[in-house]
Design a protein around this motif. Sequence first.
Motif, PDB file in Angstrom:
ATOM      1  N   UNK A 172       0.833  -1.203   0.000  1.00  0.00           N
ATOM      2  CA  UNK A 172       0.000   0.000   0.000  1.00  0.00           C
ATOM      3  C   UNK A 172       0.869   1.256   0.000  1.00  0.00           C
ATOM      4  N   UNK A 173       1.959   1.223   0.756  1.00  0.00           N
ATOM      5  CA  UNK A 173       2.872   2.365   0.815  1.00  0.00           C
ATOM      6  C   UNK A 173       3.451   2.646  -0.563  1.00  0.00           C
ATOM      7  N   UNK A 174       3.889   1.591  -1.253  1.00  0.00           N
ATOM      8  CA  UNK A 174       4.458   1.762  -2.588  1.00  0.00           C
ATOM      9  C   UNK A 174       3.418   2.339  -3.542  1.00  0.00           C
ATOM     10  N   UNK A 175       2.187   1.864  -3.442  1.00  0.00           N
ATOM     11  CA  UNK A 175       1.109   2.366  -4.300  1.00  0.00           C
ATOM     12  C   UNK A 175       0.835   3.842  -4.021  1.00  0.00           C
ATOM     13  N   UNK A 176       0.765   4.222  -2.741  1.00  0.00           N
ATOM     14  CA  UNK A 176       0.515   5.628  -2.387  1.00  0.00           C
ATOM     15  C   UNK A 176       1.641   6.534  -2.849  1.00  0.00           C
ATOM     16  N   UNK A 177       2.889   6.066  -2.771  1.00  0.00           N
ATOM     17  CA  UNK A 177       4.016   6.876  -3.237  1.00  0.00           C
ATOM     18  C   UNK A 177       3.923   7.082  -4.740  1.00  0.00           C
ATOM     19  N   UNK A 178       3.474   6.079  -5.473  1.00  0.00           N
ATOM     20  CA  UNK A 178       3.299   6.227  -6.918  1.00  0.00           C
ATOM     21  C   UNK A 178       2.274   7.285  -7.253  1.00  0.00           C
ATOM     22  N   UNK A 179       1.167   7.309  -6.504  1.00  0.00           N
ATOM     23  CA  UNK A 179       0.128   8.330  -6.715  1.00  0.00           C
ATOM     24  C   UNK A 179       0.691   9.717  -6.410  1.00  0.00           C
ATOM     25  N   UNK A 180       1.390   9.848  -5.296  1.00  0.00           N
ATOM     26  CA  UNK A 180       1.977  11.147  -4.932  1.00  0.00           C
ATOM     27  C   UNK A 180       2.994  11.600  -5.977  1.00  0.00           C
ATOM     28  N   UNK A 181       3.781  10.654  -6.504  1.00  0.00           N
ATOM     29  CA  UNK A 181       4.764  10.987  -7.531  1.00  0.00           C
ATOM     30  C   UNK A 181       4.070  11.578  -8.754  1.00  0.00           C
ATOM     31  N   UNK A 182       2.940  10.967  -9.125  1.00  0.00           N
ATOM     32  CA  UNK A 182       2.177  11.479 -10.265  1.00  0.00           C
ATOM     33  C   UNK A 182       1.612  12.855 -10.007  1.00  0.00           C
ATOM     34  N   UNK A 183       1.112  13.081  -8.796  1.00  0.00           N
ATOM     35  CA  UNK A 183       0.547  14.391  -8.454  1.00  0.00           C
ATOM     36  C   UNK A 183       1.618  15.471  -8.405  1.00  0.00           C
ATOM     37  N   UNK A 184       2.842  15.094  -8.082  1.00  0.00           N
ATOM     38  CA  UNK A 184       3.925  16.069  -7.963  1.00  0.00           C
ATOM     39  C   UNK A 184       4.573  16.394  -9.308  1.00  0.00           C
ATOM     40  N   UNK A 185       4.224  15.652 -10.345  1.00  0.00           N
ATOM     41  CA  UNK A 185       4.873  15.840 -11.648  1.00  0.00           C
ATOM     42  C   UNK A 185       4.891  17.288 -12.132  1.00  0.00           C
ATOM     43  N   UNK A 186       3.786  18.052 -12.005  1.00  0.00           N
ATOM     44  CA  UNK A 186       3.809  19.438 -12.500  1.00  0.00           C
ATOM     45  C   UNK A 186       4.813  20.348 -11.785  1.00  0.00           C
ATOM     46  N   UNK A 187       5.160  20.013 -10.554  1.00  0.00           N
ATOM     47  CA  UNK A 187       6.108  20.854  -9.802  1.00  0.00           C
ATOM     48  C   UNK A 187       7.401  20.098  -9.504  1.00  0.00           C
ATOM     49  N   UNK A 188       7.681  19.088 -10.295  1.00  0.00           N
ATOM     50  CA  UNK A 188       8.855  18.243 -10.064  1.00  0.00           C
ATOM     51  C   UNK A 188      10.147  19.061 -10.039  1.00  0.00           C
ATOM     52  N   UNK A 189      10.242  20.078 -10.879  1.00  0.00           N
ATOM     53  CA  UNK A 189      11.467  20.897 -10.915  1.00  0.00           C
ATOM     54  C   UNK A 189      11.706  21.587  -9.580  1.00  0.00           C
ATOM     55  N   UNK A 190      10.630  21.989  -8.893  1.00  0.00           N
ATOM     56  CA  UNK A 190      10.784  22.624  -7.578  1.00  0.00           C
ATOM     57  C   UNK A 190      11.216  21.609  -6.535  1.00  0.00           C
ATOM     58  N   UNK A 191      10.622  20.422  -6.603  1.00  0.00           N
ATOM     59  CA  UNK A 191      10.992  19.358  -5.672  1.00  0.00           C
ATOM     60  C   UNK A 191      12.470  19.012  -5.869  1.00  0.00           C
ATOM     61  N   UNK A 192      12.885  18.856  -7.117  1.00  0.00           N
ATOM     62  CA  UNK A 192      14.270  18.492  -7.404  1.00  0.00           C
ATOM     63  C   UNK A 192      15.258  19.557  -6.941  1.00  0.00           C
ATOM     64  N   UNK A 193      14.877  20.806  -7.056  1.00  0.00           N
ATOM     65  CA  UNK A 193      15.774  21.898  -6.682  1.00  0.00           C
ATOM     66  C   UNK A 193      15.984  21.992  -5.180  1.00  0.00           C
TER      67      UNK A 193
END
Length: 133
Positions: free
Chosen positions: A22-43
Amino acid sequence: MSETPEHAEPAEEFDLAAFMRDFEKRMGVLRGEAAPVRHLVDATSVRLVSDGGEVAVTANIAGALVDVEFLPPAAALSPVEQAGLVIETYERAADAARDRTHDIVAGFVDESARARELARRLVEEARERRAEQ
């Protein structure tokens, strides 16, 4: 008067394997939701991979967990081993991210100092031009 049942129902056992799935599945969903601001997360974060390449963990400069990715070698591990690697790798990533805070802040301070110096020179040049007129 306290009564204790003779045959108390056993406490439900924690299913770590189900939790990790379940944890792995939830992280996948969060990863998808964060895609539009991924550059900010990476920075503002650090991503580290466990020594054996089983998990990748991302922590931000405040030390908060941002992402956990289970890589193919993780499939050969038990849920307990996976959880241990997540925790171990997270601790390393959080430490590295907190260390990176100094570099980020130093960059802002350097930029600020350069901007102040430029502004000081421009004001000084403007004064000199006015004095020459």
